[in-house]
Design a protein around this motif. Sequence first.
Motif, PDB file in Angstrom:
ATOM      1  N   ALA A 174       0.815  -1.219   0.000  1.00  0.00           N
ATOM      2  CA  ALA A 174       0.000   0.000   0.000  1.00  0.00           C
ATOM      3  C   ALA A 174       0.848   1.268   0.000  1.00  0.00           C
ATOM      4  O   ALA A 174       0.321   2.369  -0.205  1.00  0.00           O
ATOM      5  CB  ALA A 174      -0.924   0.002   1.223  1.00  0.00           C
ATOM      6  N   VAL A 175       2.129   1.132   0.260  1.00  0.00           N
ATOM      7  CA  VAL A 175       3.024   2.295   0.300  1.00  0.00           C
ATOM      8  C   VAL A 175       3.892   2.263  -0.952  1.00  0.00           C
ATOM      9  O   VAL A 175       4.718   1.362  -1.129  1.00  0.00           O
ATOM     10  CB  VAL A 175       3.894   2.278   1.587  1.00  0.00           C
ATOM     11  CG1 VAL A 175       4.927   3.404   1.570  1.00  0.00           C
ATOM     12  CG2 VAL A 175       2.996   2.397   2.819  1.00  0.00           C
ATOM     13  N   GLU A 176       3.712   3.236  -1.809  1.00  0.00           N
ATOM     14  CA  GLU A 176       4.372   3.185  -3.117  1.00  0.00           C
ATOM     15  C   GLU A 176       5.885   3.078  -2.983  1.00  0.00           C
ATOM     16  O   GLU A 176       6.543   2.380  -3.760  1.00  0.00           O
ATOM     17  CB  GLU A 176       3.977   4.412  -3.936  1.00  0.00           C
ATOM     18  CG  GLU A 176       4.270   4.239  -5.414  1.00  0.00           C
ATOM     19  CD  GLU A 176       3.900   5.469  -6.229  1.00  0.00           C
ATOM     20  OE1 GLU A 176       2.892   6.127  -5.875  1.00  0.00           O
ATOM     21  OE2 GLU A 176       4.618   5.755  -7.189  1.00  0.00           O
ATOM     22  N   ARG A 177       6.454   3.794  -2.017  1.00  0.00           N
ATOM     23  CA  ARG A 177       7.912   3.765  -1.884  1.00  0.00           C
ATOM     24  C   ARG A 177       8.424   2.571  -1.097  1.00  0.00           C
ATOM     25  O   ARG A 177       9.619   2.504  -0.803  1.00  0.00           O
ATOM     26  CB  ARG A 177       8.409   5.066  -1.238  1.00  0.00           C
ATOM     27  CG  ARG A 177       8.178   6.291  -2.130  1.00  0.00           C
ATOM     28  CD  ARG A 177       9.009   7.476  -1.694  1.00  0.00           C
ATOM     29  NE  ARG A 177      10.391   7.308  -2.102  1.00  0.00           N
ATOM     30  CZ  ARG A 177      11.203   8.316  -2.464  1.00  0.00           C
ATOM     31  NH1 ARG A 177      10.753   9.555  -2.460  1.00  0.00           N
ATOM     32  NH2 ARG A 177      12.452   8.076  -2.799  1.00  0.00           N
ATOM     33  N   CYS A 178       7.574   1.617  -0.738  1.00  0.00           N
ATOM     34  CA  CYS A 178       8.065   0.381  -0.113  1.00  0.00           C
ATOM     35  C   CYS A 178       8.560  -0.538  -1.219  1.00  0.00           C
ATOM     36  O   CYS A 178       7.779  -1.047  -2.026  1.00  0.00           O
ATOM     37  CB  CYS A 178       6.988  -0.306   0.720  1.00  0.00           C
ATOM     38  SG  CYS A 178       7.628  -1.781   1.565  1.00  0.00           S
ATOM     39  N   LYS A 179       9.878  -0.734  -1.274  1.00  0.00           N
ATOM     40  CA  LYS A 179      10.527  -1.387  -2.414  1.00  0.00           C
ATOM     41  C   LYS A 179      10.529  -2.897  -2.333  1.00  0.00           C
ATOM     42  O   LYS A 179      10.774  -3.585  -3.330  1.00  0.00           O
ATOM     43  CB  LYS A 179      11.977  -0.896  -2.523  1.00  0.00           C
ATOM     44  CG  LYS A 179      12.091   0.575  -2.837  1.00  0.00           C
ATOM     45  CD  LYS A 179      11.516   0.826  -4.213  1.00  0.00           C
ATOM     46  CE  LYS A 179      11.475   2.303  -4.531  1.00  0.00           C
ATOM     47  NZ  LYS A 179      10.877   2.540  -5.855  1.00  0.00           N
ATOM     48  N   GLY A 180      10.329  -3.440  -1.133  1.00  0.00           N
ATOM     49  CA  GLY A 180      10.329  -4.889  -1.028  1.00  0.00           C
ATOM     50  C   GLY A 180      10.438  -5.358   0.401  1.00  0.00           C
ATOM     51  O   GLY A 180      10.555  -4.556   1.338  1.00  0.00           O
ATOM     52  N   ILE A 181      10.362  -6.679   0.537  1.00  0.00           N
ATOM     53  CA  ILE A 181      10.347  -7.339   1.836  1.00  0.00           C
ATOM     54  C   ILE A 181      11.439  -8.404   1.839  1.00  0.00           C
ATOM     55  O   ILE A 181      11.561  -9.178   0.897  1.00  0.00           O
ATOM     56  CB  ILE A 181       8.969  -8.005   2.079  1.00  0.00           C
ATOM     57  CG1 ILE A 181       7.855  -6.952   2.094  1.00  0.00           C
ATOM     58  CG2 ILE A 181       8.989  -8.846   3.364  1.00  0.00           C
ATOM     59  CD1 ILE A 181       6.443  -7.544   2.172  1.00  0.00           C
ATOM     60  N   THR A 182      12.205  -8.431   2.938  1.00  0.00           N
ATOM     61  CA  THR A 182      13.177  -9.507   3.158  1.00  0.00           C
ATOM     62  C   THR A 182      12.785 -10.235   4.432  1.00  0.00           C
ATOM     63  O   THR A 182      12.605  -9.600   5.480  1.00  0.00           O
ATOM     64  CB  THR A 182      14.605  -8.941   3.315  1.00  0.00           C
ATOM     65  OG1 THR A 182      14.969  -8.228   2.133  1.00  0.00           O
ATOM     66  CG2 THR A 182      15.617 -10.061   3.559  1.00  0.00           C
ATOM     67  N   VAL A 183      12.635 -11.557   4.356  1.00  0.00           N
ATOM     68  CA  VAL A 183      12.430 -12.354   5.566  1.00  0.00           C
ATOM     69  C   VAL A 183      13.797 -12.802   6.090  1.00  0.00           C
ATOM     70  O   VAL A 183      14.744 -12.993   5.324  1.00  0.00           O
ATOM     71  CB  VAL A 183      11.504 -13.571   5.333  1.00  0.00           C
ATOM     72  CG1 VAL A 183      10.067 -13.105   5.139  1.00  0.00           C
ATOM     73  CG2 VAL A 183      11.956 -14.420   4.161  1.00  0.00           C
ATOM     74  N   TRP A 184      13.877 -12.972   7.433  1.00  0.00           N
ATOM     75  CA  TRP A 184      15.197 -13.211   8.040  1.00  0.00           C
ATOM     76  C   TRP A 184      15.508 -14.709   8.099  1.00  0.00           C
ATOM     77  O   TRP A 184      15.756 -15.275   9.159  1.00  0.00           O
ATOM     78  CB  TRP A 184      15.286 -12.522   9.410  1.00  0.00           C
ATOM     79  CG  TRP A 184      16.708 -12.227   9.797  1.00  0.00           C
ATOM     80  CD1 TRP A 184      17.384 -12.713  10.889  1.00  0.00           C
ATOM     81  CD2 TRP A 184      17.650 -11.389   9.098  1.00  0.00           C
ATOM     82  NE1 TRP A 184      18.686 -12.232  10.890  1.00  0.00           N
ATOM     83  CE2 TRP A 184      18.866 -11.419   9.809  1.00  0.00           C
ATOM     84  CE3 TRP A 184      17.579 -10.627   7.918  1.00  0.00           C
ATOM     85  CZ2 TRP A 184      20.006 -10.714   9.398  1.00  0.00           C
ATOM     86  CZ3 TRP A 184      18.704  -9.924   7.507  1.00  0.00           C
ATOM     87  CH2 TRP A 184      19.897  -9.978   8.243  1.00  0.00           C
TER      88      TRP A 184
END
Length: 300
Positions: A256-266
């Motif tokens: 939902a946040v345009e500038r959120c570029k991606g997700i990394t799981v640990w």
Amino acid sequence: AETLGDSAAQSGRYFGTAIEPGYFGEQPYVDTLNQEFNSVVAENNMKWETTEPAQGQFDFSGGDQVVGHAESQGMQVRGHTLVWHSQLAPWVQQLTGDALNQAMIDHINGVAGHYQGQIASWDVVNEAFDEDGTRRDDSHFQQQLGDGYIEEAFRTADAADPNAQLCYNDYNTDGINAKSNGVYDMVADFKARGVPIDCVGFQTHLSTDTDLSTYQQNLQRFADLGVDVHVTELDVGGSGTAQADAYRTVTEACLAVERCKGITVWGITDAYSWRAEETPLLFDGNYQKKEAYGAVLEAL
Ligand code: XIL
């Protein structure tokens, strides 16, 4: 799409994981990595104690394995981390004043210089704030160099790898709270004064009872400062639907946040998680997809 990476790519984002090259010999580890993820970060191999164990003697063997694997698979790489009070080589703790400042500059030049052009985004400084929003006072850098070391680190990293995105990264900054307010004020100040910061990483180490009611709003207020935001170390202690719901909330917030570029799981599998007893990841110890996996794939 049928994988995390492909689904994230549909909105121009990445879906990544922290990896340890020590597990590359285990076939299901590598198969799951290659199948599901399009970004990686070294869980430990690019930290100071590993990359510069003695002053001026750099060891890039583990980090190079991470980058080599990523390049062979067309994955992006996040760099973690150049300056951090923890997992710091012991020799650094002996330095004071100008000698410490110079060692920090040399370290950033050595590591970011070695990987120049290969890192999409660097965690330049990690975990510099306390829970109350002031600077962390158990950091040797903070104690010796004062607040200015963070700015100096970003300026040095910018010169060492001009094309990498430069992030500040921290934990317990996932909602709107005293700590994230402290980081927010620093980022606002950096943007106002032209200090080269491009992004903020939100580690997002959660439990099923973490209050996520302001998670999206928090990402958005940072984005509104003119920086990208990244979910950098996601894991959720718990199981079943409660765990899946937390993963879904975080994924939906990023989308939902345009500038959120991606997700990394640990990490990939619960078996090798730093929080293994809390089973916080998307694949169980046998590399089977958990309910949380389905929630993330659906939300992406
Ligand atoms: C953790 C690793 O997962 C462990 O293997 C290691 O023993 C300690 O560090 N915040 C960070 C990460 O920025 O680097 C940490 O990684 C977890 C907390």
